[in-house]
Design a protein around this motif. Structure first.
Motif, mmCIF file in Angstrom:
data_model
loop_
_atom_site.group_PDB
_atom_site.id
_atom_site.type_symbol
_atom_site.label_atom_id
_atom_site.label_comp_id
_atom_site.label_asym_id
_atom_site.label_seq_id
_atom_site.Cartn_x
_atom_site.Cartn_y
_atom_site.Cartn_z
ATOM 1 N N SER A 81 19.707 24.888 -29.440
ATOM 2 C CA SER A 81 19.715 26.242 -29.986
ATOM 3 C C SER A 81 20.071 27.196 -28.857
ATOM 4 O O SER A 81 19.711 26.964 -27.700
ATOM 5 C CB SER A 81 18.348 26.606 -30.559
ATOM 6 N N ARG B 45 14.303 27.773 -38.261
ATOM 7 C CA ARG B 45 15.488 27.718 -37.408
ATOM 8 C C ARG B 45 16.618 27.037 -38.169
ATOM 9 O O ARG B 45 17.305 26.180 -37.639
ATOM 10 C CB ARG B 45 15.154 26.953 -36.131
ATOM 11 N N TRP C 223 21.329 34.298 -32.588
ATOM 12 C CA TRP C 223 20.641 32.998 -32.503
ATOM 13 C C TRP C 223 21.504 31.965 -33.212
ATOM 14 O O TRP C 223 21.838 32.118 -34.392
ATOM 15 C CB TRP C 223 19.281 33.053 -33.180
ATOM 16 N N PHE D 203 21.336 28.018 -34.114
ATOM 17 C CA PHE D 203 20.368 26.926 -34.170
ATOM 18 C C PHE D 203 21.033 25.586 -34.444
ATOM 19 O O PHE D 203 22.035 25.504 -35.144
ATOM 20 C CB PHE D 203 19.332 27.184 -35.275
#
Length: 113
Positions: free
Chosen positions: A3, A50, A67, A69
């Motif tokens: 990630s 996630r 982000w 993931f």
């Protein structure tokens, strides 16, 4: 699998974001990176969720945070950001230019559309 948290200081908020990641068995998959408001980001963080990439504006750090993931380790990924006007795209290209490898085109990294 990995990630990544990307802090993009000086980049205006995009109107669209996506990530294209190489798959372990070949080929690539493109996934939308969706906007999340701060309460949603905090709720997902606390729940340990996630599952899908997201971006948000961090008012404390004054930056766009992306982000990504569950990317396969040892493979490449390409983040595409789109902006609503040419000025925002030029600003993002200028800010991101030092982070790009010499073979990358800054205009391709930040395009209006």
């Amino acid at each position: 699998r990995r990630s990544w948290r990307l802090l993009l200081h000086g980049v205006p908020p995009p109107t669209h974001a996506s990530v294209r990641a190489q798959q372990p068995r070949g080929g690539a998959a493109e996934t939308a990176v969706v906007f999340a408001d701060p309460p949603t980001v905090e709720r997902r963080r606390r729940a340990g969720e996630r599952s899908s990439p997201l971006w948000y504006f961090d008012a404390e750090l004054l930056c766009v945070v992306v982000w990504l993931f569950d990317l396969p380790a040892g493979t490449s990924a390409e983040l595409t950001l789109r902006f609503d006007d040419e000025r925002a795209a030029r600003l993002a290209a200028t800010v991101l230019a030092p982070l790009l490898s010499p073979r990358d085109d800054p205009a391709a990294a930040a395009s209006a559309g």
